[in-house]
Write a protein that holds these residues in place. Structure first.
Motif, short mmCIF file in Angstrom:
data_model
loop_
_atom_site.label_atom_id
_atom_site.label_comp_id
_atom_site.label_asym_id
_atom_site.label_seq_id
_atom_site.Cartn_x
_atom_site.Cartn_y
_atom_site.Cartn_z
N ILE A 1 71.60 -44.70 -76.34
CA ILE A 1 70.67 -44.62 -75.20
C ILE A 1 69.42 -43.86 -75.61
N SER B 1 73.60 -47.35 -70.32
CA SER B 1 74.01 -46.30 -69.39
C SER B 1 74.84 -46.87 -68.24
N LEU C 1 69.40 -40.85 -68.16
CA LEU C 1 70.31 -41.98 -68.35
C LEU C 1 71.67 -41.55 -68.92
N ALA C 2 71.70 -40.46 -69.68
CA ALA C 2 72.97 -39.98 -70.25
C ALA C 2 73.68 -39.01 -69.30
N ALA D 1 75.70 -42.45 -75.86
CA ALA D 1 74.60 -41.58 -75.45
C ALA D 1 73.53 -41.52 -76.54
#
Length: 147
Positions: free
Chosen positions: A107, A123, A21-22, A104
């Motif tokens: 997340i 994200s 996701l990052a 991030a």
């Protein structure tokens, strides 16, 4: 202290999700001449995820312990993001990257605390913001990816 293969597999998958996701955010931030994000942002996400996993599994019912760990994560990530900010000739560069580093971390924490829906939204909104709002760069910088 035993070895639990099922828990290991769960943790590996969880950390991989935080990384995935990052990664698009890091990819976008890594395109500029003074990039910081390609490797940094996914690592920030997996580290934050790791802290969240540790506190969630060791003290799941202890909200105070979770709050202390999250406070440390947020502070540490803020410190990393602060290093991305540079002032040159009256212009400040790196604010968008610093904010993306902080995101991030959020997340990673969201994934580590089993809040995948929040992580996905963070994200997606971060990536969409970086891609779409670059076209509306008010200052007219030649390379908006340096922000």
């Amino acid at each position: 202290m035993g070895f639990d293969l099922e828990l290991l597999l769960h943790d590996v998958i969880t950390v991989a999700i935080a990384f995935a996701l990052a990664f698009p955010i890091g990819w976008e931030r890594g395109r500029g001449r003074h990039s910081v994000g390609f490797r940094t942002l996914p690592i920030v996400a997996i580290a934050a995820c790791g802290f969240a996993l540790v506190v969630d599994t060791s003290s799941p019912a202890n909200a105070e312990a979770q709050a202390r760990v999250l406070q440390g994560v947020v502070t540490g990530i803020g410190f990393i993001g602060g290093g991305a900010i540079v002032k040159q000739r009256g212009n400040v560069k790196g604010l968008v990257t610093a904010a993306s580093i902080w995101n991030a971390g959020a997340i990673g924490v969201a994934v580590g605390l089993s809040r995948l829906n929040i992580a996905i939204v963070l994200s997606a909104v971060n990536v969409l913001t970086l891609w779409t709002l670059a076209y509306f760069n008010i200052r007219g910088d030649e390379d908006s990816s340096e922000d």
